[in-house]
Design a protein around this motif. Sequence first.
Motif, mmCIF file in Angstrom:
data_model
loop_
_atom_site.group_PDB
_atom_site.id
_atom_site.type_symbol
_atom_site.label_atom_id
_atom_site.label_comp_id
_atom_site.label_asym_id
_atom_site.label_seq_id
_atom_site.Cartn_x
_atom_site.Cartn_y
_atom_site.Cartn_z
ATOM 1 N N PRO A 14 0.840 -1.201 0.000
ATOM 2 C CA PRO A 14 0.000 0.000 0.000
ATOM 3 C C PRO A 14 0.874 1.251 0.000
ATOM 4 C CG PRO A 14 -0.788 -1.578 1.614
ATOM 5 C CD PRO A 14 0.539 -2.096 1.101
ATOM 6 N N GLY A 15 0.450 2.249 -0.739
ATOM 7 C CA GLY A 15 1.222 3.484 -0.810
ATOM 8 C C GLY A 15 2.439 3.397 -1.709
ATOM 9 N N THR A 17 4.968 3.782 -4.549
ATOM 10 C CA THR A 17 5.128 4.926 -5.450
ATOM 11 C C THR A 17 5.917 4.603 -6.714
ATOM 12 O OG1 THR A 17 7.109 5.644 -4.267
ATOM 13 C CG2 THR A 17 4.997 6.583 -3.544
ATOM 14 N N ALA A 18 6.275 3.352 -6.931
ATOM 15 C CA ALA A 18 7.104 2.994 -8.086
ATOM 16 C C ALA A 18 6.443 3.359 -9.409
ATOM 17 C CB ALA A 18 7.436 1.509 -8.069
ATOM 18 N N ILE A 19 5.129 3.204 -9.495
ATOM 19 C CA ILE A 19 4.451 3.524 -10.761
ATOM 20 C C ILE A 19 4.554 5.023 -11.029
ATOM 21 C CG2 ILE A 19 2.249 3.545 -11.976
ATOM 22 C CD1 ILE A 19 1.504 1.010 -10.396
ATOM 23 N N GLN A 20 4.213 5.844 -10.052
ATOM 24 C CA GLN A 20 4.281 7.292 -10.243
ATOM 25 C C GLN A 20 5.714 7.751 -10.524
ATOM 26 O OE1 GLN A 20 2.740 5.675 -7.778
ATOM 27 N NE2 GLN A 20 1.052 6.829 -6.916
ATOM 28 N N LYS A 21 6.689 7.187 -9.819
ATOM 29 C CA LYS A 21 8.090 7.569 -10.040
ATOM 30 C C LYS A 21 8.546 7.177 -11.433
ATOM 31 C CE LYS A 21 9.591 7.527 -5.242
ATOM 32 N NZ LYS A 21 10.403 6.869 -4.224
ATOM 33 N N THR A 22 8.163 5.990 -11.884
ATOM 34 C CA THR A 22 8.531 5.548 -13.230
ATOM 35 C C THR A 22 7.922 6.460 -14.280
ATOM 36 O OG1 THR A 22 8.729 3.255 -12.490
ATOM 37 C CG2 THR A 22 8.473 3.613 -14.857
ATOM 38 N N ARG A 40 -4.901 1.475 -11.032
ATOM 39 C CA ARG A 40 -5.800 2.557 -10.621
ATOM 40 C C ARG A 40 -5.699 2.791 -9.111
ATOM 41 N NH1 ARG A 40 -8.115 -0.723 -13.997
ATOM 42 N NH2 ARG A 40 -8.751 -0.020 -16.036
ATOM 43 N N ARG A 41 -5.307 1.750 -8.388
ATOM 44 C CA ARG A 41 -5.117 1.841 -6.936
ATOM 45 C C ARG A 41 -4.038 2.869 -6.574
ATOM 46 N NH1 ARG A 41 -3.432 -3.612 -3.616
ATOM 47 N NH2 ARG A 41 -2.834 -2.633 -1.690
ATOM 48 N N TYR A 42 -3.074 3.053 -7.472
ATOM 49 C CA TYR A 42 -1.939 3.939 -7.206
ATOM 50 C C TYR A 42 -1.960 5.223 -8.027
ATOM 51 C CZ TYR A 42 -0.196 -0.386 -5.185
ATOM 52 O OH TYR A 42 -0.065 -1.530 -4.445
ATOM 53 N N THR A 43 -2.621 5.203 -9.189
ATOM 54 C CA THR A 43 -2.558 6.355 -10.085
ATOM 55 C C THR A 43 -3.838 7.164 -10.127
ATOM 56 O OG1 THR A 43 -3.320 5.107 -12.006
ATOM 57 C CG2 THR A 43 -0.940 5.140 -11.598
ATOM 58 N N GLY A 44 -4.924 6.629 -9.629
ATOM 59 C CA GLY A 44 -6.211 7.301 -9.752
ATOM 60 C C GLY A 44 -6.877 6.971 -11.081
#
Length: 66
Positions: A14-15, A17-22, A40-44
């Motif tokens: 949970p939480g 951030t690898a997807i957003q950082k990539t 969608r759980r991590y990016t909205g």
Amino acid sequence: MRLATRNLCNGGPPGYTAIQKTLALLRPDVLFLQECCDPRRYTGGEEHNISWSAVPHGKWGSAVLT
């Protein structure tokens, strides 16, 4: 066209951030994800087209973000 791939190792905690950082660092046109929970759980999900499919046990799956 810029392509990137990332293995999130058993879905990612949970939480995570690898997807957003990539996405921020590499700015790929297409991002392939392995062993991930629904992105969608991590990016909205609003900024990207996301295709995700779970493996049979349902804990994680594979995704393509464009």
